[in-house]
Motif scaffolding. Sequence first.
Motif, PDB file in Angstrom:
ATOM      1  N   TRP A   1       0.863  -1.186   0.000  1.00 44.43           N
ATOM      2  CA  TRP A   1       0.000   0.000   0.000  1.00 44.43           C
ATOM      3  C   TRP A   1       0.895   1.230   0.000  1.00 44.43           C
ATOM      4  CZ3 TRP A   1      -4.680  -1.546  -1.093  1.00 44.43           C
ATOM      5  CH2 TRP A   1      -5.683  -0.567  -1.216  1.00 44.43           C
ATOM      6  N   ASP A   2       0.294   2.420   0.032  1.00 41.91           N
ATOM      7  CA  ASP A   2       1.172   3.593  -0.029  1.00 41.91           C
ATOM      8  C   ASP A   2       1.814   3.921   1.329  1.00 41.91           C
ATOM      9  OD1 ASP A   2      -1.084   4.744   1.118  1.00 41.91           O
ATOM     10  OD2 ASP A   2      -1.313   6.325  -0.382  1.00 41.91           O
ATOM     11  N   TRP A   3       1.570   3.059   2.332  1.00 39.28           N
ATOM     12  CA  TRP A   3       2.284   3.158   3.607  1.00 39.28           C
ATOM     13  C   TRP A   3       2.768   1.786   4.046  1.00 39.28           C
ATOM     14  CZ3 TRP A   3      -0.989  -0.289   5.382  1.00 39.28           C
ATOM     15  CH2 TRP A   3      -2.337  -0.188   5.012  1.00 39.28           C
TER      16      TRP A   3
ATOM     17  N   TRP B   1     -10.740   0.443   8.215  1.00 41.99           N
ATOM     18  CA  TRP B   1     -10.622   0.742   6.782  1.00 41.99           C
ATOM     19  C   TRP B   1     -10.655  -0.520   5.912  1.00 41.99           C
ATOM     20  CZ3 TRP B   1      -5.822  -0.475   4.299  1.00 41.99           C
ATOM     21  CH2 TRP B   1      -5.670   0.048   3.007  1.00 41.99           C
TER      22      TRP B   1
ATOM     23  N   CYS C   1      -9.933   0.748  -3.015  1.00 43.36           N
ATOM     24  CA  CYS C   1      -9.150   1.363  -4.093  1.00 43.36           C
ATOM     25  C   CYS C   1      -8.995   0.445  -5.300  1.00 43.36           C
ATOM     26  CB  CYS C   1      -7.767   1.769  -3.585  1.00 43.36           C
ATOM     27  SG  CYS C   1      -7.834   2.954  -2.244  1.00 43.36           S
TER      28      CYS C   1
ATOM     29  N   ASN D   1     -13.911   1.047   0.419  1.00 45.89           N
ATOM     30  CA  ASN D   1     -13.120   2.268   0.519  1.00 45.89           C
ATOM     31  C   ASN D   1     -12.822   2.815  -0.882  1.00 45.89           C
ATOM     32  OD1 ASN D   1     -11.096   4.182   1.901  1.00 45.89           O
ATOM     33  ND2 ASN D   1      -9.824   3.138   0.401  1.00 45.89           N
ATOM     34  N   GLU D   2     -13.413   3.943  -1.192  1.00 46.60           N
ATOM     35  CA  GLU D   2     -13.066   4.758  -2.371  1.00 46.60           C
ATOM     36  C   GLU D   2     -13.357   4.115  -3.731  1.00 46.60           C
ATOM     37  OE1 GLU D   2      -9.026   6.138  -1.778  1.00 46.60           O
ATOM     38  OE2 GLU D   2      -9.636   7.535  -0.215  1.00 46.60           O
TER      39      GLU D   2
ATOM     40  N   TYR E   1      -7.143  15.123   0.582  1.00 46.27           N
ATOM     41  CA  TYR E   1      -5.674  15.179   0.703  1.00 46.27           C
ATOM     42  C   TYR E   1      -5.168  16.296  -0.188  1.00 46.27           C
ATOM     43  CZ  TYR E   1      -6.107  10.628   2.879  1.00 46.27           C
ATOM     44  OH  TYR E   1      -6.449   9.600   3.725  1.00 46.27           O
TER      45      TYR E   1
ATOM     46  N   TYR F   1      -1.293  18.096  -0.608  1.00 47.32           N
ATOM     47  CA  TYR F   1       0.075  18.227  -0.085  1.00 47.32           C
ATOM     48  C   TYR F   1       0.751  19.476  -0.628  1.00 47.32           C
ATOM     49  CZ  TYR F   1      -1.154  13.364   0.622  1.00 47.32           C
ATOM     50  OH  TYR F   1      -1.817  12.213   0.961  1.00 47.32           O
TER      51      TYR F   1
ATOM     52  N   GLU G   1     -11.583  10.955   5.988  1.00 42.81           N
ATOM     53  CA  GLU G   1     -10.140  10.752   5.773  1.00 42.81           C
ATOM     54  C   GLU G   1      -9.503  12.085   5.414  1.00 42.81           C
ATOM     55  OE1 GLU G   1      -8.403   8.036   3.031  1.00 42.81           O
ATOM     56  OE2 GLU G   1      -9.685   6.381   3.655  1.00 42.81           O
TER      57      GLU G   1
ATOM     58  N   TRP H   1      -6.454  10.437   8.754  1.00 46.21           N
ATOM     59  CA  TRP H   1      -5.733   9.279   8.233  1.00 46.21           C
ATOM     60  C   TRP H   1      -4.317   9.353   8.765  1.00 46.21           C
ATOM     61  CZ3 TRP H   1      -7.332   4.983   5.974  1.00 46.21           C
ATOM     62  CH2 TRP H   1      -6.332   4.106   5.507  1.00 46.21           C
TER      63      TRP H   1
ATOM     64  N   TRP I   1       1.077   8.262   7.203  1.00 45.23           N
ATOM     65  CA  TRP I   1       0.209   9.310   7.732  1.00 45.23           C
ATOM     66  C   TRP I   1      -0.084   9.076   9.224  1.00 45.23           C
ATOM     67  CZ3 TRP I   1       0.576   7.364   3.000  1.00 45.23           C
ATOM     68  CH2 TRP I   1       0.428   8.182   1.873  1.00 45.23           C
TER      69      TRP I   1
END
Length: 774
Positions: free
Chosen positions: A190-192, A390, A419, A456-457, A534, A536, A554, A657, A668
């Motif tokens: 995942w992105d984390w 989540w 996702c 989710n999303e 989000y 940034y 989120e 998040w 995050w």
Amino acid sequence: MRLHLLLLLALCGTGTTAAALSYSLRGNWSICNGNGSLELPGAVPGCVHSALFQQGLIQDSYYRFNDLNYRWISLDNWTYSKEFKIPFEISKWQKVNLILEGVDTISKILFNEVTIGETDNMFNRYSFDITNVVRDVNSIELRFQSAVLYAAQQSKAHTRYPVPPDCPPLVQKGECHVNFVRKEQCSFSWDWGPSFPTQGIWKDVRIEAYNICHLNDFTFSPIYDKSAQAWNLEIEATFDVVSSKPVGGQVIVAIPKLQTQQMYNLELQPGKRIVELFLNISKNITVETWWPHGHGNQTGYNMTILFELDGGLNIEKSAKVYFRTVELIEEPIKGSPGLSFYFKINGFPVFLKGSNWIPADSFQDRVTSELLRLLLQSVVDANMNTLRVWGGGIYEQDEFYELCDELGIMVWQDFMFACALYPTDQGFLDSVRAEVAYQIKRLKSHPSIIIWSGNNENEEALMMNWYHISITDRPIYIKDYVTLYVKNIRELVLAGDKSRPFITSSPTNGAETVAEGWVSRNPNSNYFGDVHFYDYISDCWNWKVFPRARFASEYGYQSWPSFSTLEKVSSTEDWSFSSKFSLHRQHHEGGNKQMLYQAGLHFKLPESTDPLRTFKDTIYLTQVMQAQCVKTETEFYRRGRSEIVDQQGHTMGALYWQLNDIWQAPSWASLADHELLSPTNYHFLSSLKEALGLCKAQITAIISQQGDIFVFDLETSAVAPFVWLDVGSIPGRFSDNGFLMTEKTRTILFYPWEPTSKSELEQSFHVTSLTDIY
Ligand code: BMA
């Protein structure tokens, strides 16, 4: 909620005979890889990675680049096997089942060399009839197929049209086609998070033997009858009746503290039988309701259910019952188009303040009850009242929800889809249906769960066209979306659980999404439902950039975990912001640059001549930046409760998040491997990089012990922004951290999570403030 599903005992007329016996297959199994070159013992519950580590065959999977080095483990096809003797006479039992509470994921099961079934869903519970194959001495084998290879095969076999995304972004260094397998979606990266697609038996396994009839499961929902102004309890018990004749008897349900006892007659016909009981609680009795943390008590009542069946067969269960109502209110708001989106608990509007929960580790066998308790206690200590479980992770273990009930943490529960778009061929749907029906039954008695959400999303992914689907093909995917989340999952929720609302996705527009045919043109609208936000690029100190949404489920910013956390999984050459390691651990494209950019808007970036000092200071600054950004954004949403500005507002939820981390990497999260960043409130009149007159603060601490707690008496020589206390790798939590120290002295408490001493703390103690960088 504690469902005491223990060994079932029956007392027969004379003497005592058990009507059901259970034999656990937990413990030591043998594990073997595909070509037989590796054979090792391994624990059940557990997984191959943990077994290899415990045998010293691999290092810590989280160390440096081991996620890539150990990719071979999840690409191999492993077998779990065991031989065992059943300690009771098995031939005396009419029916024998093998129960697997959780198998990860694709396996074929052989019992005494006979194939008894297959598994394809880690979220399902499996029961196989082994009456005809079981003996006193037995062998069992679970032949796993790599979930990565299975997912690739399934995707290839889906020839009619692609189901995107094929693979995660390259920066995530993950595996492809996770949407084709019913497994923790973030286990393919995942992105984390890293890619560790585990294999193994991750929950309990046992053999259950019974005569006459057996209570397979038991669940209940407290329902408030508004017109009668009274509470009722709907109880559902599922039996397997193996007797050839009907089994009669009675059932007595009692909640002593509510002076409630009711008796019912019943007759169970042979086969699978569902018994529904309806318990009225007299309206003359005061029922104390369950409240979220900060709004009242979490009162629960002990309930017992005793089935007294023919032949002296007695089956007794006990559980804790909590009473609460929850409504999702979507109604017009004066001065703002669209609809509200907020929760009423026991008739009172409640602002949901909290965070998003992800799996606490890639290897679930490492998630102990102690860890869950510490994390969830931190949630209430930080004055949160909600967690969103989540949809890219797992349905959490029973203990998680029991703790949330006990602590008053409301849970927004996603179904495990995230996702991605998903296939809807019959095999996939059958598997999902079994998963959803099982999870509803398992979880619905928990008052903490206040909403089910389909995914989710995925509505956003479809409607904002994340996967560049041509406009002519879109109807195919919309049809699949509606089939999965509306015609299957929603139908099952409506049939199985009347005690909480359901929405199809997060973010979604709620009633407006329904009106638009279950997919909205813009599911992230500020006028309906919830949003994920989000950004940034914009300056996070400028609250004007945040959406005046009805509910922010989120939002957040990345930071790096503390040096003491990273140190354990890295080596000296990794300790710079641009090292190979730092780039490897960053799974979000441009994430490291974004953090520095955001920090640089208000802080001077560290420029020490000592590279290690610069690395540590940079990490510290990303945390300060994250805390400031999340604070500003959260306060904006909290203020939004009572505001309508430019026809927008009435915000009733802020879930940032993310609460926790899965490994030691930038993310995050605010809680990184057991440390809590809890900012206090203050207002700066300028960016800190423009502040004049900041002097270097010398901060000292005198540590003393009071029982299990340590007291840190701090003294500073100057005003110190963002004072960060660190005790290295000693696990525990400070009563406050990252604070502004304007007074000369301040006392902070340290709650250790493992036994430690004053001298250990003194040796590990380190304090940083912004003045160390300036
Ligand atoms: C949202 C989440 C996660 C992700 C997070 C940060 O999209 O649902 O998928 O980790 O943002 O990018």
